[in-house]
Write a protein that holds these residues in place. Structure first.
Motif, PDB file in Angstrom:
ATOM      1  N   HIS A 115      39.332  50.078  45.987  1.00 62.65           N
ATOM      2  CA  HIS A 115      39.952  50.428  44.704  1.00 62.65           C
ATOM      3  C   HIS A 115      39.044  50.179  43.492  1.00 62.65           C
ATOM      4  O   HIS A 115      38.924  51.064  42.638  1.00 62.65           O
ATOM      5  N   PRO A 116      38.387  49.014  43.403  1.00 63.11           N
ATOM      6  CA  PRO A 116      37.578  48.774  42.194  1.00 63.11           C
ATOM      7  C   PRO A 116      36.453  49.787  41.993  1.00 63.11           C
ATOM      8  O   PRO A 116      36.048  50.049  40.859  1.00 63.11           O
ATOM      9  N   PHE A 117      35.962  50.361  43.078  1.00 67.85           N
ATOM     10  CA  PHE A 117      34.838  51.287  42.958  1.00 67.85           C
ATOM     11  C   PHE A 117      35.292  52.739  42.838  1.00 67.85           C
ATOM     12  O   PHE A 117      34.494  53.608  42.517  1.00 67.85           O
ATOM     13  N   LEU A 118      36.573  52.998  43.088  1.00 66.90           N
ATOM     14  CA  LEU A 118      37.117  54.345  42.914  1.00 66.90           C
ATOM     15  C   LEU A 118      37.673  54.579  41.522  1.00 66.90           C
ATOM     16  O   LEU A 118      37.659  55.685  41.018  1.00 66.90           O
ATOM     17  N   MET A 119      38.191  53.509  40.916  1.00 69.82           N
ATOM     18  CA  MET A 119      38.895  53.658  39.646  1.00 69.82           C
ATOM     19  C   MET A 119      37.936  53.730  38.463  1.00 69.82           C
ATOM     20  O   MET A 119      36.857  53.156  38.493  1.00 69.82           O
ATOM     21  N   LEU A 120      38.392  54.428  37.474  1.00 68.08           N
ATOM     22  CA  LEU A 120      37.709  54.458  36.186  1.00 68.08           C
ATOM     23  C   LEU A 120      38.572  53.627  35.242  1.00 68.08           C
ATOM     24  O   LEU A 120      39.699  54.010  34.929  1.00 68.08           O
ATOM     25  N   TYR A 121      38.067  52.501  34.836  1.00 73.68           N
ATOM     26  CA  TYR A 121      38.853  51.604  33.996  1.00 73.68           C
ATOM     27  C   TYR A 121      38.691  51.981  32.536  1.00 73.68           C
ATOM     28  O   TYR A 121      37.646  52.468  32.118  1.00 73.68           O
ATOM     29  N   SER A 122      39.742  51.711  31.758  1.00 71.75           N
ATOM     30  CA  SER A 122      39.677  52.024  30.328  1.00 71.75           C
ATOM     31  C   SER A 122      38.674  51.124  29.624  1.00 71.75           C
ATOM     32  O   SER A 122      38.177  51.449  28.562  1.00 71.75           O
ATOM     33  N   SER A 123      38.369  49.983  30.241  1.00 73.98           N
ATOM     34  CA  SER A 123      37.365  49.073  29.701  1.00 73.98           C
ATOM     35  C   SER A 123      36.459  48.643  30.855  1.00 73.98           C
ATOM     36  O   SER A 123      36.940  48.356  31.944  1.00 73.98           O
ATOM     37  N   PRO A 124      35.168  48.569  30.635  1.00 73.49           N
ATOM     38  CA  PRO A 124      34.264  48.178  31.718  1.00 73.49           C
ATOM     39  C   PRO A 124      34.322  46.678  32.024  1.00 73.49           C
ATOM     40  O   PRO A 124      33.812  46.233  33.043  1.00 73.49           O
ATOM     41  N   THR A 125      34.954  45.906  31.134  1.00 72.06           N
ATOM     42  CA  THR A 125      34.969  44.456  31.326  1.00 72.06           C
ATOM     43  C   THR A 125      36.391  43.911  31.215  1.00 72.06           C
ATOM     44  O   THR A 125      37.294  44.565  30.697  1.00 72.06           O
ATOM     45  N   VAL A 126      36.540  42.697  31.706  1.00 72.35           N
ATOM     46  CA  VAL A 126      37.803  41.973  31.614  1.00 72.35           C
ATOM     47  C   VAL A 126      37.456  40.512  31.373  1.00 72.35           C
ATOM     48  O   VAL A 126      36.388  40.044  31.773  1.00 72.35           O
ATOM     49  N   ALA A 127      38.356  39.806  30.718  1.00 75.76           N
ATOM     50  CA  ALA A 127      38.109  38.390  30.444  1.00 75.76           C
ATOM     51  C   ALA A 127      38.059  37.598  31.741  1.00 75.76           C
ATOM     52  O   ALA A 127      38.824  37.846  32.672  1.00 75.76           O
ATOM     53  N   LEU A 128      37.170  36.661  31.826  1.00 77.50           N
ATOM     54  CA  LEU A 128      36.989  35.834  33.021  1.00 77.50           C
ATOM     55  C   LEU A 128      38.278  35.111  33.409  1.00 77.50           C
ATOM     56  O   LEU A 128      38.524  34.863  34.585  1.00 77.50           O
ATOM     57  N   GLY A 129      39.115  34.821  32.434  1.00 76.11           N
ATOM     58  CA  GLY A 129      40.368  34.126  32.712  1.00 76.11           C
ATOM     59  C   GLY A 129      41.296  34.897  33.628  1.00 76.11           C
ATOM     60  O   GLY A 129      42.100  34.308  34.352  1.00 76.11           O
ATOM     61  N   ILE A 130      41.192  36.222  33.647  1.00 69.18           N
ATOM     62  CA  ILE A 130      42.073  37.034  34.497  1.00 69.18           C
ATOM     63  C   ILE A 130      41.759  36.804  35.976  1.00 69.18           C
ATOM     64  O   ILE A 130      42.653  36.453  36.746  1.00 69.18           O
ATOM     65  N   PRO A 131      40.507  36.975  36.434  1.00 70.50           N
ATOM     66  CA  PRO A 131      40.267  36.694  37.856  1.00 70.50           C
ATOM     67  C   PRO A 131      40.439  35.218  38.220  1.00 70.50           C
ATOM     68  O   PRO A 131      40.769  34.896  39.349  1.00 70.50           O
ATOM     69  N   VAL A 132      40.251  34.323  37.256  1.00 72.70           N
ATOM     70  CA  VAL A 132      40.454  32.895  37.538  1.00 72.70           C
ATOM     71  C   VAL A 132      41.929  32.628  37.846  1.00 72.70           C
ATOM     72  O   VAL A 132      42.256  31.827  38.723  1.00 72.70           O
TER      73      VAL A 132
END
Length: 194
Positions: A115-132
């Motif tokens: 999924h992460p490599f198929l999707m086109l995200y509206s933003s190329p980055t996300v805050a580190l707190g989300i995966p934490v």
């Protein structure tokens, strides 16, 4: 009387599972429920800074690549940690238990590594707190792996309505989710986002 059969657990704990281990498992389940309620209340008050709610102001930590964040969260905990726990316990050899393990892995292999490599995200980055915050997924992965390896489902459960309906619902949900992902990708591709 057959109506009440659907309220019985279709599984039993394996003989070698002691009561203390069962109590630890159910205590962690209770803690998980409390975390879910706390998360719900928190999200209702202020949504997590993800997607359109991400102010990019650094309050949730430095920015991280979206693909890396998804792989680190769903791939690491949902696939690698879960698989490791299943191999660590390695008690149940039930066909049904193995089906449940396969379904879990099917979902998280797709979610964490495809999924992460198929999707086109509206933003190329996300805050580190989300995966934490994905550390809660480690707790759920542990609970599922422990449960799948502590219990035993009889082969006859494969013909039980609950199993058949659950498998059908999972398959439908999986297909619908994939279709939605591709539709979202197509819409974002038209907008030529990152």
């Amino acid at each position: 009387m057959a109506f009440f059969k659907c309220f019985q657990f279709p599984w039993n704990f394996l003989d070698e599972i002691v009561e203390d281990e069962q109590n630890v498992h159910w205590t962690i389940v209770l803690i998980s429920y409390l975390l879910v309620v706390a998360s719900l209340i928190s999200q209702l008050r202020q949504p997590a800074p993800y997607g359109r709610f991400d102010p990019k102001d650094g309050t949730w930590g430095p920015q991280l690549n979206q693909c890396i964040a998804h792989v680190a969260n769903d791939g690491l905990w949902g696939v690698l940690f879960f698989s490791g726990m299943c191999f660590y316990y390695n008690r149940s050899q039930s066909f049904i238990n193995n089906v449940f393990v396969a379904v879990w892995l099917c979902h998280f292999v797709h979610r964490g590594f495809i999924h992460p490599f198929l999707m086109l995200y509206s933003s190329p980055t996300v805050a580190l707190g989300i995966p934490v915050t994905g550390l809660t997924l480690a707790l759920f992965a542990f609970l599922h792996a422990q449960f799948f390896e502590m219990t035993f489902y009889d082969k006859s459960y494969a013909l039980d309505f609950r199993f058949i309906f659950g498998a059908f619902m999972f398959a439908c949900g999986f297909v619908i989710n994939r279709m939605a992902d591709y539709k979202l990708r197509e819409l974002r591709d038209r907008k030529s986002v990152v």
